[in-house]
Design a protein around this motif. Structure first.
Motif, PDB file in Angstrom:
ATOM      1  N   SER A  35       0.753  -1.542  -0.123  1.00  0.00           N
ATOM      2  CA  SER A  35       0.010   0.124  -0.087  1.00  0.00           C
ATOM      3  C   SER A  35       0.610   1.192   0.036  1.00  0.00           C
ATOM      4  CB  SER A  35      -0.968  -0.012   1.370  1.00  0.00           C
ATOM      5  OG  SER A  35      -0.154   0.069   2.461  1.00  0.00           O
ATOM      6  N   VAL A  36       0.290   2.591  -0.638  1.00  0.00           N
ATOM      7  CA  VAL A  36       0.846   3.557  -0.582  1.00  0.00           C
ATOM      8  C   VAL A  36      -0.324   4.633  -0.214  1.00  0.00           C
ATOM      9  CG1 VAL A  36       1.621   5.747  -1.987  1.00  0.00           C
ATOM     10  CG2 VAL A  36       2.682   3.362  -2.342  1.00  0.00           C
ATOM     11  N   THR A  38      -2.474   7.949   0.472  1.00  0.00           N
ATOM     12  CA  THR A  38      -2.256   9.234  -0.126  1.00  0.00           C
ATOM     13  C   THR A  38      -3.009  10.304   0.601  1.00  0.00           C
ATOM     14  OG1 THR A  38      -4.170   8.971  -1.222  1.00  0.00           O
ATOM     15  CG2 THR A  38      -2.166   8.321  -2.445  1.00  0.00           C
ATOM     16  N   MET A  58       6.219  12.366   0.529  1.00  0.00           N
ATOM     17  CA  MET A  58       6.520  10.888   1.114  1.00  0.00           C
ATOM     18  C   MET A  58       5.426  10.019   0.137  1.00  0.00           C
ATOM     19  SD  MET A  58       7.262   9.231   3.748  1.00  0.00           S
ATOM     20  CE  MET A  58       6.510   7.757   4.464  1.00  0.00           C
ATOM     21  N   GLN A  62       7.063   6.425  -0.726  1.00  0.00           N
ATOM     22  CA  GLN A  62       6.168   5.011  -0.367  1.00  0.00           C
ATOM     23  C   GLN A  62       6.188   4.348  -1.877  1.00  0.00           C
ATOM     24  OE1 GLN A  62       2.374   5.079   1.992  1.00  0.00           O
ATOM     25  NE2 GLN A  62       2.704   7.549   1.247  1.00  0.00           N
ATOM     26  N   VAL A  66       8.170   0.638  -2.580  1.00  0.00           N
ATOM     27  CA  VAL A  66       7.530  -0.620  -2.881  1.00  0.00           C
ATOM     28  C   VAL A  66       7.822  -1.112  -4.451  1.00  0.00           C
ATOM     29  CG1 VAL A  66       5.329  -1.684  -3.461  1.00  0.00           C
ATOM     30  CG2 VAL A  66       5.469  -0.078  -1.525  1.00  0.00           C
TER      31      VAL A  66
END
Length: 267
Positions: A35-36, A38, A58, A62, A66
């Motif tokens: 997961s990222v 937002t 950030m 991320q 990944v």
């Protein structure tokens, strides 16, 4: 070989939609979910009371973390909130070669806005042409095209074709907002209808997270190597089961979530 899908979306503190729903659905379908985040939302079954966008650097960090390490076979994109986050995500995945499922999240089930009005043009120009599949509900398709929401299958088909002309390889027009006892979804690939999915409309208010769940389920199928029609069919069947089992859960006092693990455990 472990099938891995990545979801890029907002967090739902109530656990029924967003990142939380995505990872639950991916896991239920046998796919490892990365997961990222937002945006962080203060959210429950009744309302979204606050939204805080994650700083752009950030978000990018991320995604880079990944994709530089995990063998991601499909990406699902959900809530992006602002034009700046959309641009950041677009740049970060520009060299990614796998399928991208774009769920153009605009409004929460509670009716609260999850996408700034000024972000629609950016979503249309930056990510729509990047998408392997776009999964709009009828109001979202209308906003993307600047048209009224479709009210019948003919208009759904023509709007799906119009979205393909804007660059999307495939479009799944979701008919959940239409009227009638049957819910009708239409899949178009390269502007041509390739499959249609019909299910009885289920009498429940517990449908929080259905859009997130469907799009992440499709991404999970694509990550497993399914063809587009196969992935959508698997996701459609899974979601119908999750909705049918939703009333078995007692979560919150508003629009409760679907039962993502209905195939695994019962209440």
């Amino acid at each position: 070989m472990t099938s891995i899908a990545l979801t890029i979306a907002g967090s739902d503190s109530g656990g029924g939609a967003g990142i939380q729903a995505d990872i639950k659905a991916m896991s239920a379908l046998g796919v490892f979910g990365a997961s990222v985040i937002t945006a962080v939302t203060a959210q429950n079954t009744q309302a979204v009371t606050a939204v805080h966008g994650v700083p752009l650097d950030m978000v990018r960090a991320q995604i880079d973390a990944v994709l530089s390490d995990l063998d991601v076979s499909a990406i699902k994109i959900g809530m992006l909130a602002t034009p700046q986050i959309i641009d950041t995500v677009g740049m970060a995945i520009k060299d990614y070669a796998g399928p991208v499922v774009l769920d153009p999240v605009m409004i929460a089930k509670s009716g609260d806005a999850l996408l700034a009005t000024e972000a629609v043009d950016t979503l249309r120009s930056v990510l729509l042409p990047r998408a392997t599949l776009v999964t709009p509900n009828l109001p979202e398709a209308g906003v993307l095209l600047g048209r009224p929401s479709a009210e019948n299958t003919e208009t759904m088909t023509s709007q799906g074709q119009a979205l393909c002309k804007l660059g999307a390889q495939s479009v799944l027009m979701k008919g959940g907002h239409a009227k009638g006892d049957l819910c009708h979804d239409i899949l178009l690939e390269n502007g041509t209808v390739s499959a249609e999915f019909t299910a009885p409309r289920q009498d429940t208010r517990n449908t929080h997270g259905t859009g997130c769940t469907l799009s992440s389920s499709i991404a999970a199928g694509l990550a497993k190597g399914l063809l587009m029609q196969e992935a959508v069919a698997e996701a459609h069947t899974y979601l119908q089961g999750a909705i049918a089992a939703a009333d078995a859960l007692t979560v919150g006092s508003g629009h409760g979530p679907v039962h993502h693990f209905h195939q695994v455990w019962a209440t």
